[in-house]
Design a protein around this motif. Sequence first.
Motif, PDB file in Angstrom:
ATOM      1  N   THR A  41       0.812  -1.224   0.000  1.00  0.00           N
ATOM      2  CA  THR A  41       0.000   0.000   0.000  1.00  0.00           C
ATOM      3  C   THR A  41       0.842   1.269   0.000  1.00  0.00           C
ATOM      4  N   GLY A  42       2.116   1.156   0.375  1.00  0.00           N
ATOM      5  CA  GLY A  42       2.965   2.338   0.442  1.00  0.00           C
ATOM      6  C   GLY A  42       2.820   3.123   1.737  1.00  0.00           C
ATOM      7  N   GLN A  43       2.033   2.628   2.664  1.00  0.00           N
ATOM      8  CA  GLN A  43       1.812   3.328   3.926  1.00  0.00           C
ATOM      9  C   GLN A  43       3.025   3.185   4.833  1.00  0.00           C
ATOM     10  N   CYS A  44       3.373   4.268   5.537  1.00  0.00           N
ATOM     11  CA  CYS A  44       4.431   4.210   6.546  1.00  0.00           C
ATOM     12  C   CYS A  44       3.815   3.710   7.847  1.00  0.00           C
ATOM     13  N   ILE A  45       4.220   2.533   8.294  1.00  0.00           N
ATOM     14  CA  ILE A  45       3.603   1.903   9.464  1.00  0.00           C
ATOM     15  C   ILE A  45       4.071   2.562  10.759  1.00  0.00           C
ATOM     16  N   ARG A  46       5.388   2.820  10.851  1.00  0.00           N
ATOM     17  CA  ARG A  46       5.929   3.391  12.082  1.00  0.00           C
ATOM     18  C   ARG A  46       7.284   4.025  11.789  1.00  0.00           C
ATOM     19  N   SER A  47       7.644   5.027  12.598  1.00  0.00           N
ATOM     20  CA  SER A  47       8.945   5.684  12.480  1.00  0.00           C
ATOM     21  C   SER A  47       9.717   5.508  13.782  1.00  0.00           C
ATOM     22  N   ILE A  55      22.779   9.123  13.277  1.00  0.00           N
ATOM     23  CA  ILE A  55      22.648   8.705  11.882  1.00  0.00           C
ATOM     24  C   ILE A  55      22.779   7.185  11.795  1.00  0.00           C
ATOM     25  N   PRO A  56      21.766   6.473  11.267  1.00  0.00           N
ATOM     26  CA  PRO A  56      21.883   5.017  11.088  1.00  0.00           C
ATOM     27  C   PRO A  56      22.578   4.693   9.760  1.00  0.00           C
ATOM     28  N   TYR A  57      23.571   3.800   9.811  1.00  0.00           N
ATOM     29  CA  TYR A  57      24.320   3.443   8.603  1.00  0.00           C
ATOM     30  C   TYR A  57      23.886   2.101   8.008  1.00  0.00           C
ATOM     31  N   CYS A  58      23.259   1.261   8.810  1.00  0.00           N
ATOM     32  CA  CYS A  58      22.805  -0.036   8.282  1.00  0.00           C
ATOM     33  C   CYS A  58      21.556  -0.454   9.052  1.00  0.00           C
ATOM     34  N   ILE A  59      20.769  -1.316   8.414  1.00  0.00           N
ATOM     35  CA  ILE A  59      19.497  -1.749   8.990  1.00  0.00           C
ATOM     36  C   ILE A  59      19.302  -3.219   8.630  1.00  0.00           C
ATOM     37  N   LYS A  60      18.774  -4.019   9.570  1.00  0.00           N
ATOM     38  CA  LYS A  60      18.644  -5.448   9.289  1.00  0.00           C
ATOM     39  C   LYS A  60      17.524  -6.047  10.107  1.00  0.00           C
ATOM     40  N   PHE A  61      16.562  -6.700   9.414  1.00  0.00           N
ATOM     41  CA  PHE A  61      15.539  -7.499  10.082  1.00  0.00           C
ATOM     42  C   PHE A  61      16.180  -8.766  10.639  1.00  0.00           C
ATOM     43  N   ASN A  62      15.669  -9.250  11.752  1.00  0.00           N
ATOM     44  CA  ASN A  62      16.068 -10.574  12.227  1.00  0.00           C
ATOM     45  C   ASN A  62      15.444 -11.607  11.287  1.00  0.00           C
ATOM     46  N   GLN A  91      10.739 -13.904  14.745  1.00  0.00           N
ATOM     47  CA  GLN A  91      11.298 -12.646  15.250  1.00  0.00           C
ATOM     48  C   GLN A  91      11.176 -11.523  14.214  1.00  0.00           C
ATOM     49  N   GLN A  92      10.143 -11.554  13.401  1.00  0.00           N
ATOM     50  CA  GLN A  92      10.016 -10.573  12.326  1.00  0.00           C
ATOM     51  C   GLN A  92       9.649  -9.174  12.812  1.00  0.00           C
ATOM     52  N   ASN A  93       9.357  -9.047  14.086  1.00  0.00           N
ATOM     53  CA  ASN A  93       9.091  -7.717  14.635  1.00  0.00           C
ATOM     54  C   ASN A  93      10.358  -7.075  15.200  1.00  0.00           C
ATOM     55  N   ILE A  94      11.491  -7.770  15.119  1.00  0.00           N
ATOM     56  CA  ILE A  94      12.754  -7.275  15.675  1.00  0.00           C
ATOM     57  C   ILE A  94      13.679  -6.882  14.523  1.00  0.00           C
ATOM     58  N   PHE A  95      14.304  -5.716  14.655  1.00  0.00           N
ATOM     59  CA  PHE A  95      15.338  -5.339  13.689  1.00  0.00           C
ATOM     60  C   PHE A  95      16.481  -4.645  14.406  1.00  0.00           C
ATOM     61  N   LEU A  96      17.658  -4.672  13.773  1.00  0.00           N
ATOM     62  CA  LEU A  96      18.866  -4.083  14.333  1.00  0.00           C
ATOM     63  C   LEU A  96      19.347  -2.955  13.423  1.00  0.00           C
ATOM     64  N   THR A  97      19.919  -1.925  14.023  1.00  0.00           N
ATOM     65  CA  THR A  97      20.479  -0.823  13.239  1.00  0.00           C
ATOM     66  C   THR A  97      21.820  -0.415  13.844  1.00  0.00           C
ATOM     67  N   TYR A 130      21.643  -0.832  17.863  1.00  0.00           N
ATOM     68  CA  TYR A 130      20.390  -0.779  18.617  1.00  0.00           C
ATOM     69  C   TYR A 130      19.452  -1.871  18.120  1.00  0.00           C
ATOM     70  N   GLN A 131      18.799  -2.549  19.054  1.00  0.00           N
ATOM     71  CA  GLN A 131      17.804  -3.575  18.727  1.00  0.00           C
ATOM     72  C   GLN A 131      16.421  -3.029  19.046  1.00  0.00           C
ATOM     73  N   PHE A 132      15.591  -2.877  17.997  1.00  0.00           N
ATOM     74  CA  PHE A 132      14.258  -2.303  18.137  1.00  0.00           C
ATOM     75  C   PHE A 132      13.189  -3.387  18.095  1.00  0.00           C
ATOM     76  N   ASP A 133      12.113  -3.143  18.803  1.00  0.00           N
ATOM     77  CA  ASP A 133      10.887  -3.918  18.654  1.00  0.00           C
ATOM     78  C   ASP A 133       9.922  -3.065  17.830  1.00  0.00           C
ATOM     79  N   ALA A 134       9.591  -3.533  16.616  1.00  0.00           N
ATOM     80  CA  ALA A 134       8.752  -2.749  15.720  1.00  0.00           C
ATOM     81  C   ALA A 134       7.334  -2.598  16.249  1.00  0.00           C
ATOM     82  N   ASN A 135       6.890  -3.518  17.087  1.00  0.00           N
ATOM     83  CA  ASN A 135       5.525  -3.435  17.614  1.00  0.00           C
ATOM     84  C   ASN A 135       5.389  -2.306  18.635  1.00  0.00           C
TER      85      ASN A 135
END
Length: 499
Positions: free
Chosen positions: A283-289, A295-302, A307-313, A321-326
């Motif tokens: 849909t192109g919608q931005c779910i969350r910011s 400044i983040p240089y790299c981003i990676k989903f687990n 663990q698809q709600n977890i990503f590292l930057t 940093y380890q974020f919980d997208a939920n």
Amino acid sequence: MHNVPYQDLARPLAGPSNPFNSTEIVNKNILTGFVEEHAISDFTFSTMERTYMNYGYTVNPDSQDQLIGSAKNIAEYGGATIHDIKKNDVKRKRKPKGDPSVVGGYKGPWAGFEDEGEERGLSGPTEEEKAALEAALASTPAAVVKAVEAVADPGKEKTVFHGKSEFDYLGRTYMHAPTDVGVNLNGDAGSQECFIPKTLIHTWTGHTKGVNMIRFLPKTAHLILSASMDTKVKLWDVYNDRKCLRTFMGHSKAVKAIDFSNDGRKFLTCSYDKWIKLWDTETGQCIRSFTTRRIPYCIKFNPAAEQQNIFLTGCADKKVYQFDANSGKVVQEYDQHLGAVNTITFVDDNRRFVTTSDDKTLRAWEYGIPVVIKYIAEPDMHSMPAVTLDPSKKFIACQSLDNQILIYSAKDRFKLQRKKVFKGHLIAGYACQPGFSADGRFLMSGDSEGKVWFWDWKTCKVFKKFKAHENVVMDCQWHPHEASKVATCSWDGTIKYWD
């Protein structure tokens, strides 16, 4: 050809003089002129130099009785040297240090001087400077003050669909893989033998600045996502008309990296505006910011399915940093690096991950535990700003800034494979992402001259190279289901598809 007669050989030269044949200084003893030596002691020379630097006059080296320089200062000080001039400095007297036995009564070396007041305020702007600053802020429009924040603020994201209709006659969107292209896009990647591409079959143009990264849609790879320095992210069709399907706009500065979730329904973007955004691919919608104010240089989903709600930057403040997208919160920090973190790569069935940094080290971590389990740093190591996991998941290919690709084992010891070194290309200063063919037989990488290089994995020899772009090739991705199709992106703003 002209033979000069004998009587003309002794005639004087005619015409203008040679401007480069200078005869002003005949007796040159150095290239630019003549240096005359003087016998003078270091003390005398230092005295003359310091006198000139402080008072503007000194003794003429050719005549010791003559003074040269400021006539005013010569008359005021009588031609005295710096050692002869006595300064009328009166030493300031300090206040008593106080009694150490009295609490709060001992000042020691921090005691002030007797000629200064009791109240010593902190230095700061004067009343005039404060008034001038307030007047300047009052005259500045509020819109200008908050311009950057307004662009990057959550809720300001936009998306544009470029096709005629988002749904086909069966109600399916572009996320549905086509079945009429002669390739089983739902099959297993790497099930067929791969070959080196030879010709250019398509060029995607639409970005106004360089493209930093491209990623195929996971599993089917019938779409390709691109991140550009023009602040936009675009989704392109690999088959059919090969047009731009959707543009995602939500960042105010260049987009550095992108990453798909396992099913491709969502993807992450990180930008130099310090924001990380989670988007819906369909849909192109931005779910969350998200933001760490760095400044983040790299981003990676687990990559783990649960663990698809977890990503590292990895950020510029040397932390991962380890974020919980939920929840949108940081649930863990990994802070052992001494420089900005450039890459994050999950290995060993997603139980561990490897990071590289500007501190020229490689560190392996247990997922969820902020303690380094393997630390690799050698005196001859260079920074490795791009890392790729091979299809067998046994090795990682690290693009080293000394113009070679190093291979480390991705299992227990993370040992450097010294016999597997891939050289020949020139990438110093650029984070060119290496890539593997789907069957693992070939390793490829772009370089700073716009070329794409292919090496044989077993022999480490250069298999082929060709000119692909006009500027540095930042990323190259092998199609997982097509035996000989490769996508490349460059800072010339184009994405090219080769077969």
